[in-house]
Design an enzyme around this catalytic site. Structure first.
Site, PDB file in Angstrom:
ATOM      1  CD  GLU A  93      -6.248   2.136  -5.674  1.00 47.69           C
ATOM      2  OE1 GLU A  93      -6.783   2.651  -6.646  1.00 47.69           O
ATOM      3  OE2 GLU A  93      -5.193   2.536  -5.212  1.00 47.69           O
ATOM      4  CD1 TRP A 149     -12.985   5.884   4.575  1.00 47.74           C
ATOM      5  CD2 TRP A 149     -11.772   4.735   6.114  1.00 47.74           C
ATOM      6  NE1 TRP A 149     -14.027   5.593   5.610  1.00 47.74           N
ATOM      7  CE2 TRP A 149     -13.156   4.738   6.388  1.00 47.74           C
ATOM      8  CE3 TRP A 149     -10.923   4.329   6.757  1.00 47.74           C
ATOM      9  CZ2 TRP A 149     -13.332   4.070   7.667  1.00 47.74           C
ATOM     10  CZ3 TRP A 149     -10.996   3.392   7.880  1.00 47.74           C
ATOM     11  CH2 TRP A 149     -12.276   3.300   8.132  1.00 47.74           C
ATOM     12  CB  SER A 183      -0.905   0.177   1.318  1.00 48.34           C
ATOM     13  OG  SER A 183      -2.162  -0.499   1.202  1.00 48.34           O
ATOM     14  CG  LEU A 204      -8.283   5.704  -8.555  1.00 49.49           C
ATOM     15  CD1 LEU A 204      -9.896   5.771  -8.515  1.00 49.49           C
ATOM     16  CD2 LEU A 204      -7.315   5.452  -7.289  1.00 49.49           C
ATOM     17  CD  GLU A 247     -15.213  15.186  -0.343  1.00 46.64           C
ATOM     18  OE1 GLU A 247     -16.077  15.355   0.019  1.00 46.64           O
ATOM     19  OE2 GLU A 247     -14.240  15.759  -0.974  1.00 46.64           O
ATOM     20  CD  GLN A 278     -10.226 -38.863  -0.990  1.00 49.13           C
ATOM     21  OE1 GLN A 278     -11.603 -38.600  -1.030  1.00 49.13           O
ATOM     22  NE2 GLN A 278      -9.908 -39.901  -1.626  1.00 49.13           N
ATOM     23  CG  LEU A 288      -2.550 -22.159  10.151  1.00 51.99           C
ATOM     24  CD1 LEU A 288      -2.591 -22.655   8.795  1.00 51.99           C
ATOM     25  CD2 LEU A 288      -1.471 -20.929  10.593  1.00 51.99           C
TER      26      LEU A 288
HETATM   27  P1  TGC Z   1     -15.973   6.683 -15.881  1.00 53.66           P
HETATM   28  O1  TGC Z   1     -17.094   6.857 -16.984  1.00 53.66           O
HETATM   29  O2  TGC Z   1     -15.730   5.385 -15.611  1.00 53.66           O
HETATM   30  O3  TGC Z   1     -14.956   7.500 -16.213  1.00 53.66           O
HETATM   31  C1  TGC Z   1     -14.984   8.925 -16.434  1.00 53.66           C
HETATM   32  C2  TGC Z   1     -13.904   9.538 -17.500  1.00 53.66           C
HETATM   33  O4  TGC Z   1     -12.609   9.103 -17.208  1.00 53.66           O
HETATM   34  C3  TGC Z   1     -12.096   8.288 -18.340  1.00 53.66           C
HETATM   35  N1  TGC Z   1     -11.061   7.142 -17.651  1.00 53.66           N
HETATM   36  C4  TGC Z   1      -9.939   7.164 -17.780  1.00 53.66           C
HETATM   37  N2  TGC Z   1      -9.108   7.981 -18.376  1.00 53.66           N
HETATM   38  C5  TGC Z   1      -7.791   7.743 -18.488  1.00 53.66           C
HETATM   39  N3  TGC Z   1      -7.212   6.870 -17.738  1.00 53.66           N
HETATM   40  C6  TGC Z   1      -8.139   5.856 -17.180  1.00 53.66           C
HETATM   41  N4  TGC Z   1      -7.514   4.820 -16.396  1.00 53.66           N
HETATM   42  C7  TGC Z   1      -9.517   5.955 -16.971  1.00 53.66           C
HETATM   43  N5  TGC Z   1     -10.495   5.413 -16.561  1.00 53.66           N
HETATM   44  C8  TGC Z   1     -11.354   6.160 -16.821  1.00 53.66           C
HETATM   45  C9  TGC Z   1     -13.330   7.642 -18.957  1.00 53.66           C
HETATM   46  O5  TGC Z   1     -13.073   6.901 -20.186  1.00 53.66           O
HETATM   47  C10 TGC Z   1     -14.346   8.666 -18.961  1.00 53.66           C
HETATM   48  O6  TGC Z   1     -13.981   9.583 -19.830  1.00 53.66           O
HETATM   49  P2  TGC Z   1     -14.976  10.267 -20.858  1.00 53.66           P
HETATM   50  O7  TGC Z   1     -14.399  11.080 -21.593  1.00 53.66           O
HETATM   51  O8  TGC Z   1     -16.115   9.326 -21.345  1.00 53.66           O
HETATM   52  O9  TGC Z   1     -15.843  11.161 -19.654  1.00 53.66           O
HETATM   53  O10 TGC Z   1     -16.569   7.368 -14.737  1.00 53.66           O
HETATM   54  P3  TGC Z   1     -17.457   7.427 -13.872  1.00 53.66           P
HETATM   55  O11 TGC Z   1     -17.866   8.811 -13.143  1.00 53.66           O
HETATM   56  O12 TGC Z   1     -18.803   6.628 -14.687  1.00 53.66           O
HETATM   57  O13 TGC Z   1     -17.112   6.392 -12.724  1.00 53.66           O
HETATM   58  C11 TGC Z   1     -17.674   5.526 -11.865  1.00 53.66           C
HETATM   59  C12 TGC Z   1     -17.091   4.638 -11.030  1.00 53.66           C
HETATM   60  C13 TGC Z   1     -17.807   4.057 -10.112  1.00 53.66           C
HETATM   61  C14 TGC Z   1     -16.196   3.579 -12.024  1.00 53.66           C
HETATM   62  C15 TGC Z   1     -15.898   5.365 -10.354  1.00 53.66           C
HETATM   63  O14 TGC Z   1     -16.230   6.288  -9.923  1.00 53.66           O
HETATM   64  C16 TGC Z   1     -14.971   4.721  -9.440  1.00 53.66           C
HETATM   65  O15 TGC Z   1     -14.006   4.048  -9.972  1.00 53.66           O
HETATM   66  N6  TGC Z   1     -15.427   4.594  -8.275  1.00 53.66           N
HETATM   67  C17 TGC Z   1     -14.551   3.892  -7.119  1.00 53.66           C
HETATM   68  C18 TGC Z   1     -13.831   4.861  -6.487  1.00 53.66           C
HETATM   69  C19 TGC Z   1     -12.329   4.377  -5.985  1.00 53.66           C
HETATM   70  O16 TGC Z   1     -11.743   3.563  -6.478  1.00 53.66           O
HETATM   71  N7  TGC Z   1     -11.564   5.063  -5.078  1.00 53.66           N
HETATM   72  C20 TGC Z   1     -10.375   4.665  -4.862  1.00 53.66           C
HETATM   73  C21 TGC Z   1      -9.679   5.996  -4.168  1.00 53.66           C
HETATM   74  S1  TGC Z   1      -8.049   5.924  -3.648  1.00 53.66           S
HETATM   75  C22 TGC Z   1      -7.964   4.330  -2.765  1.00 53.66           C
HETATM   76  O17 TGC Z   1      -8.665   3.662  -2.530  1.00 53.66           O
HETATM   77  C23 TGC Z   1      -6.403   4.300  -2.413  1.00 53.66           C
HETATM   78  S2  TGC Z   1      -5.948   2.749  -1.392  1.00 53.66           S
HETATM   79  C24 TGC Z   1      -4.397   2.762  -1.845  1.00 53.66           C
HETATM   80  C25 TGC Z   1      -3.595   1.640  -1.147  1.00 53.66           C
HETATM   81  O18 TGC Z   1      -3.373   2.058  -0.014  1.00 53.66           O
HETATM   82  O19 TGC Z   1      -3.016   0.938  -1.724  1.00 53.66           O
HETATM   83  P1  FAD Z   2     -19.085   3.189   0.070  1.00 47.92           P
HETATM   84  O1  FAD Z   2     -18.691   4.008  -1.072  1.00 47.92           O
HETATM   85  O2  FAD Z   2     -19.967   3.922   1.053  1.00 47.92           O
HETATM   86  O3  FAD Z   2     -19.646   1.755  -0.183  1.00 47.92           O
HETATM   87  C1  FAD Z   2     -20.387   0.871   0.821  1.00 47.92           C
HETATM   88  C2  FAD Z   2     -20.853  -0.184   0.157  1.00 47.92           C
HETATM   89  O4  FAD Z   2     -21.965   0.063  -0.845  1.00 47.92           O
HETATM   90  C3  FAD Z   2     -19.988  -1.195  -0.561  1.00 47.92           C
HETATM   91  O5  FAD Z   2     -20.298  -2.563  -0.306  1.00 47.92           O
HETATM   92  C4  FAD Z   2     -20.271  -0.943  -1.940  1.00 47.92           C
HETATM   93  O6  FAD Z   2     -19.697  -1.890  -2.693  1.00 47.92           O
HETATM   94  C5  FAD Z   2     -21.524  -0.720  -2.018  1.00 47.92           C
HETATM   95  N1  FAD Z   2     -21.887   0.231  -3.254  1.00 47.92           N
HETATM   96  C6  FAD Z   2     -21.661   1.362  -3.525  1.00 47.92           C
HETATM   97  N2  FAD Z   2     -22.169   1.753  -4.702  1.00 47.92           N
HETATM   98  C7  FAD Z   2     -22.984   0.621  -5.175  1.00 47.92           C
HETATM   99  C8  FAD Z   2     -24.160   0.350  -6.142  1.00 47.92           C
HETATM  100  N3  FAD Z   2     -24.112   1.527  -7.007  1.00 47.92           N
HETATM  101  N4  FAD Z   2     -24.604  -0.423  -6.357  1.00 47.92           N
HETATM  102  C9  FAD Z   2     -24.586  -1.529  -5.378  1.00 47.92           C
HETATM  103  N5  FAD Z   2     -23.680  -1.481  -3.968  1.00 47.92           N
HETATM  104  C10 FAD Z   2     -23.094  -0.170  -4.198  1.00 47.92           C
HETATM  105  N6  FAD Z   2      -9.333   6.418  -0.668  1.00 47.92           N
HETATM  106  C11 FAD Z   2      -8.351   7.627  -1.145  1.00 47.92           C
HETATM  107  O7  FAD Z   2      -8.880   8.412  -1.571  1.00 47.92           O
HETATM  108  N7  FAD Z   2      -6.813   7.437  -0.910  1.00 47.92           N
HETATM  109  C12 FAD Z   2      -6.528   6.610  -0.069  1.00 47.92           C
HETATM  110  O8  FAD Z   2      -5.324   6.633   0.128  1.00 47.92           O
HETATM  111  C13 FAD Z   2      -7.378   5.662   0.582  1.00 47.92           C
HETATM  112  N8  FAD Z   2      -6.459   4.630   1.271  1.00 47.92           N
HETATM  113  C14 FAD Z   2      -7.643   3.669   1.948  1.00 47.92           C
HETATM  114  C15 FAD Z   2      -6.948   2.760   2.961  1.00 47.92           C
HETATM  115  C16 FAD Z   2      -7.896   2.010   3.626  1.00 47.92           C
HETATM  116  C17 FAD Z   2      -7.423   0.920   4.769  1.00 47.92           C
HETATM  117  C18 FAD Z   2      -9.305   2.114   3.349  1.00 47.92           C
HETATM  118  C19 FAD Z   2     -10.202   0.892   4.077  1.00 47.92           C
HETATM  119  C20 FAD Z   2      -9.708   2.647   2.398  1.00 47.92           C
HETATM  120  C21 FAD Z   2      -8.885   3.665   1.773  1.00 47.92           C
HETATM  121  N9  FAD Z   2      -9.453   4.579   0.715  1.00 47.92           N
HETATM  122  C22 FAD Z   2      -8.690   5.643   0.089  1.00 47.92           C
HETATM  123  C23 FAD Z   2     -10.917   4.703   0.537  1.00 47.92           C
HETATM  124  C24 FAD Z   2     -11.545   3.696  -0.460  1.00 47.92           C
HETATM  125  O9  FAD Z   2     -11.163   3.904  -1.733  1.00 47.92           O
HETATM  126  C25 FAD Z   2     -12.902   3.664  -0.105  1.00 47.92           C
HETATM  127  O10 FAD Z   2     -13.046   2.944   1.133  1.00 47.92           O
HETATM  128  C26 FAD Z   2     -13.511   2.799  -1.316  1.00 47.92           C
HETATM  129  O11 FAD Z   2     -13.670   3.638  -2.325  1.00 47.92           O
HETATM  130  C27 FAD Z   2     -15.267   2.549  -0.809  1.00 47.92           C
HETATM  131  O12 FAD Z   2     -15.819   3.818  -0.329  1.00 47.92           O
HETATM  132  P2  FAD Z   2     -16.464   3.852   0.991  1.00 47.92           P
HETATM  133  O13 FAD Z   2     -15.773   3.035   2.119  1.00 47.92           O
HETATM  134  O14 FAD Z   2     -17.053   5.121   1.110  1.00 47.92           O
HETATM  135  O15 FAD Z   2     -17.664   2.847   0.899  1.00 47.92           O
END
Ligand code: TGC
Ligand code: FAD
Length: 387
Positions: free
Chosen positions: A367, A165, A94, A243, A136, A283, A342
């Site tokens: 992610e 987070w 991470s 991402l 957020e 098995q 275990l």
């Molecule tokens: P979507 O329609 O999928 O995309 C919007 C526009 O972006 C383009 N696009 C990209 N462009 C360049 N490179 C990429 N890899 C791209 N991926 C997408 C896409 O083509 C589109 O372009 P356009 O021209 O058509 O507008 O966007 P959406 O708004 O429908 O997205 C919906 C959704 C649910 C997929 C997106 O909001 C999402 O992925 N939600 C999950 C959020 C998430 O993953 N959060 C992560 C936060 S960071 C984190 O968790 C770090 S943990 C780190 C660690 O400790 O390891």
């Molecule tokens: P929510 O979005 O509230 O989701 C709750 C539940 O609803 C989930 O089961 C989900 O799958 C489900 N759900 C959501 N939408 C739908 C739908 N349309 N239909 C059906 N089910 C749905 N974020 C950053 O920006 N940067 C970081 O560095 C980062 N690090 C992290 C480290 C840790 C340890 C953790 C736990 C999280 C981190 N995150 C970070 C945040 C992480 O990306 C979010 O936790 C994740 O994207 C999910 O968002 P949420 O926790 O608000 O859950």
């Protein structure tokens, strides 16, 4: 021909010499410096920051980038780095994912030449730590629904809101923050020490306990125009592209955690004698071990396939979603099953399975949750957005 029990698919034979060298150096680091301390770090809920400098010396920070002191490795090598680190603990992968894919990558890709010069060399040396603030508290899956705003005031931007987070938040010298401007979401470099910017650590986590996770708070933080990422277009495109890099690394990384669990389960069930024979000679247990091996083999083949596509420039975001979903699901199933094999011994940090299993609860959530990646694939299949 006898196979390595952790590599029945024969991934090793498909690697190039330089990729093996990278893998070997990270594997040695994990064996010598991570495994002896990581159970204690997890138990004590503390990030081993003493490992940052050795990881930087090995070239693990920003390893895919060219120049600025970065190693310029290919995608397979980045994947192998993630896999070996996560064999140690998901917290270390991470840390490297965030520093490399979520902080250095956007500065490299969307930053000005001055921003690249200013930040990247120090980040590659591990002297400057970054974090990535997108999520957020009110809903991470839907990041565009954000309350953090950046308003123009004179030549500056004024930032208000909070992020939740955030990996590395308590350690970070600089945060890449995505905030809503009048035109849409943009990326900003927010520096520790800027008035109105503060961080807090999230305590009492039961997962990723060896990782520092926190919140970011912005209270009228004045940010000069020079700290806007100029190349990031308005909207989610830029953060989603970061991402995609990190999710690719996770698809590899979790295979390391799963291999550690299979290795532990194999060792334990061969030694443990019940009803007059080793557990591994029953098995039911062999079928469970074979199931783990099947999940790992398919996940590894998928990860390698995706990496070769990435190196050829043909990897798409939805393919990365498929790999992130599949491999996290495979790894958490393997880890939970290993923990069960275990017995009682599996519930302490003397063994790795419970630590990996609990860590993977975060990895399958961050992610993009499993559901989010399933829905991305669903949208690709049907052309219908069901989020
Ligand atoms: P979507 O329609 O999928 O995309 C919007 C526009 O972006 C383009 N696009 C990209 N462009 C360049 N490179 C990429 N890899 C791209 N991926 C997408 C896409 O083509 C589109 O372009 P356009 O021209 O058509 O507008 O966007 P959406 O708004 O429908 O997205 C919906 C959704 C649910 C997929 C997106 O909001 C999402 O992925 N939600 C999950 C959020 C998430 O993953 N959060 C992560 C936060 S960071 C984190 O968790 C770090 S943990 C780190 C660690 O400790 O390891
Ligand atoms: P929510 O979005 O509230 O989701 C709750 C539940 O609803 C989930 O089961 C989900 O799958 C489900 N759900 C959501 N939408 C739908 C739908 N349309 N239909 C059906 N089910 C749905 N974020 C950053 O920006 N940067 C970081 O560095 C980062 N690090 C992290 C480290 C840790 C340890 C953790 C736990 C999280 C981190 N995150 C970070 C945040 C992480 O990306 C979010 O936790 C994740 O994207 C999910 O968002 P949420 O926790 O608000 O859950």
């Amino acid at each position: 021909m006898a196979h390595d029990p952790l590599d029945i698919a024969g991934i090793e034979d498909e690697l190039q010499d330089e990729e093996r060298l990278v893998r070997d150096s990270v594997a040695r680091f994990v064996d010598d410096e991570v495994l002896p301390i990581i159970g204690r770090c997890f138990a004590e809920h503390s990030f081993p920051s003493e490992l940052i400098a050795p990881m930087a010396r090995l070239g693990l920070l920003g390893s895919s980038l060219e120049g600025y002191g970065c190693a310029g490795l290919n995608a397979v090598s980045y994947g192998l780095i993630c896999r070996e680190l996560e064999r140690g603990d998901s917290a270390l992968r991470s840390f490297v994912s965030v520093q490399s894919s979520l902080c250095m990558f956007p500065i490299y890709t969307y930053g000005s030449p001055e921003q690249r010069e200013r930040w990247l060399p120090g980040m590659a040396r591990g002297e400057i730590i970054g974090c990535f603030g997108l999520t957020e508290a009110h809903g991470g899956s839907d990041p565009l629904n954000m309350n953090t705003t950046a308003k123009r005031q004179g030549g500056d931007w004024v930032l208000n809101g909070s992020k939740m987070w955030i990996t590395n938040a308590p350690l970070a010298d600089v945060a890449i923050v995505w905030a809503l401007t009048d035109e849409g979401a943009r990326g900003f470099l927010v520096e520790r020490g800027m008035p109105g910017f503060s961080t807090a650590e999230i305590e009492r986590k039961m997962s990723l306990r060896a990782s520092a996770t926190g919140a970011l708070y912005f209270d009228d933080v004045r940010i000069p125009e020079a700290n806007l990422l100029p190349g990031s277009s308005v909207g989610l495109k830029a953060p989603l592209s970061c991402l995609t890099q990190a999710r690719f690394g996770i698809a590899w990384g979790v295979m390391g955690a799963a291999q550690a669990c299979l290795g532990e389960a194999l060792h334990y069930t061969k030694e443990r004698v019940l009803f007059g024979r080793p557990l591994a000679a029953t098995q039911a247990v062999q079928i469970r071990l074979a199931e783990m091996s099947r999940r790992i083999s398919l996940g590894e083949v998928l990860a390698l396939h995706m990496a070769r596509r990435k190196d050829r420039g043909t990897l798409s975001p939805v393919q990365v979603s498929l790999a992130k979903w599949n491999n996290c699901r495979a790894a958490i199933d393997v880890a939970r099953d290993a923990r069960d094999l275990l017995g009682g011994a599996g519930i302490t940090t003397d063994h790795a399975a419970i630590r990996h299993s609990l860590n993977l609860e975060s990895v399958i959530t961050y992610e993009g949750t499993e559901t989010i990646h399933q829905l991305s694939l669903g949208r690709e299949l049907t052309g219908l957005n069901a989020f």
